[in-house]
Design an enzyme around this catalytic site. Structure first.
Site, PDB file in Angstrom:
ATOM      1  N   ARG A  72      15.972  10.760 -21.711  1.00 57.75           N
ATOM      2  CA  ARG A  72      16.196  10.013 -22.955  1.00 57.75           C
ATOM      3  C   ARG A  72      15.277   8.804 -23.004  1.00 57.75           C
ATOM      4  NH1 ARG A  72      18.258   5.426 -21.296  1.00 57.75           N
ATOM      5  NH2 ARG A  72      19.742   5.356 -19.565  1.00 57.75           N
ATOM      6  N   HIS A  79      27.519   4.695 -17.294  1.00 58.25           N
ATOM      7  CA  HIS A  79      28.595   5.463 -17.929  1.00 58.25           C
ATOM      8  C   HIS A  79      29.771   5.519 -16.961  1.00 58.25           C
ATOM      9  CE1 HIS A  79      25.885   6.686 -21.060  1.00 58.25           C
ATOM     10  NE2 HIS A  79      25.107   7.364 -20.235  1.00 58.25           N
ATOM     11  N   LEU A 140      22.531   2.953 -26.753  1.00 59.45           N
ATOM     12  CA  LEU A 140      22.013   4.116 -27.473  1.00 59.45           C
ATOM     13  C   LEU A 140      20.710   4.588 -26.856  1.00 59.45           C
ATOM     14  CD1 LEU A 140      22.047   4.400 -31.321  1.00 59.45           C
ATOM     15  CD2 LEU A 140      19.977   5.002 -30.082  1.00 59.45           C
ATOM     16  N   VAL A 153      25.078   8.047 -28.078  1.00 57.01           N
ATOM     17  CA  VAL A 153      25.569   6.680 -28.028  1.00 57.01           C
ATOM     18  C   VAL A 153      26.785   6.601 -27.108  1.00 57.01           C
ATOM     19  CG1 VAL A 153      27.038   6.947 -30.089  1.00 57.01           C
ATOM     20  CG2 VAL A 153      26.225   4.665 -29.433  1.00 57.01           C
ATOM     21  N   CYS A 170      20.123  -1.821 -20.057  1.00 58.13           N
ATOM     22  CA  CYS A 170      19.097  -1.437 -21.038  1.00 58.13           C
ATOM     23  C   CYS A 170      17.816  -2.245 -20.874  1.00 58.13           C
ATOM     24  CB  CYS A 170      19.640  -1.562 -22.459  1.00 58.13           C
ATOM     25  SG  CYS A 170      21.165  -0.620 -22.718  1.00 58.13           S
TER      26      CYS A 170
END
EC number: 2.3.1.181
Length: 231
Positions: A72, A79, A140, A153, A170
């Site tokens: 990605r 997560h 995202l 997301v 991120c």
């Protein structure tokens, strides 16, 4: 030509990240123009995922939580249980959507869901995701192949946020992370957010109709032993 064909929605329960990633990549590689779009809604066991251009220096501390290099966009994120992850497997060309449209649809979905709870949230043009004030509540990352999207997301509902301290979330040093339970000062159940999020997302996808499927998507059928069930 655009379409508003119904979207198949699968609530997959707790599924290992790599199992889900392999399956949604296979779905995207093998899908035809006639295959319906799908939404997969999952929770993952604890895992850090690194974007394809992710920088190793954004991992600040190693632990027993695995790090998975994925395809990605974006940098490293976390997560874990209590996080609602929505993977839109959408034929963008068929729905007349660009990549920016898909990103905006996901961001606005979470913004609208938070608004339902009386929270004022926003997106940032310099850093994809959704924020309550300066605190990030949803991350995202997308990949588009053959004109179709996968990845998606991750919406923090009620989770242990401490693993975010092991990384620059991120790619942003010192970025504060939050979840819905923290913002509302009450424990929230991810199961109660699923239908709300799906309703908002399908509205942003050109008011697409949706229907909930039982069982597993075909691309996950061979890994059914890895798929749990949400309570």
């Amino acid at each position: 030509m655009t379409t508003t064909a119904p979207i198949r929605v699968f609530e997959l329960g707790v599924v290992p990240y790599e199992t889900t990633w392999r399956a949604m990549k296979a779905f995207t590689d093998e899908r035809t123009e006639d295959d319906p779009d799908e939404l997969w809604i999952v929770e993952h066991p604890p895992v850090f995922t690194q974007g394809q251009a992710g920088k190793a220096e954004h991992v600040l501390k190693t632990s027993d939580i695995p790090i998975v290099q994925t395809d990605r966009g974006g940098q490293v994120t976390y997560h874990g249980p209590g996080q609602l992850v929505i993977y839109p497997l959408i034929n963008l060309r068929r729905r007349g959507l660009g990549v920016r449209d898909m990103v905006s649809a996901l961001e606005n979905t979470i913004i609208d869901s938070l608004s339902d709870h009386g929270l004022d949230a926003h997106a940032r043009p310099d850093a994809p995701g959704v924020y309550v004030e300066a605190r990030k509540i949803a991350s995202l990352g997308l990949r588009v192949r053959k004109g179709a999207s996968y990845h998606g997301v991750a919406y923090n509902v009620s989770m242990d946020l401490s693993p975010f301290g092991y990384i620059n979330p991120c790619g942003y040093a010192g970025l504060a992370m939050t979840d819905l339970s923290t913002e509302l000062a009450t424990c929230m159940d991810p199961a109660h957010e699923r239908e709300r999020v799906v309703a908002h997302l399908t509205r942003h996808l050109n008011h697409a109709a949706w229907f909930k499927e039982s069982g597993l998507p075909a691309s996950l059928a061979d890994t059914s032993s890895d798929v749990g069930s949400l309570k």
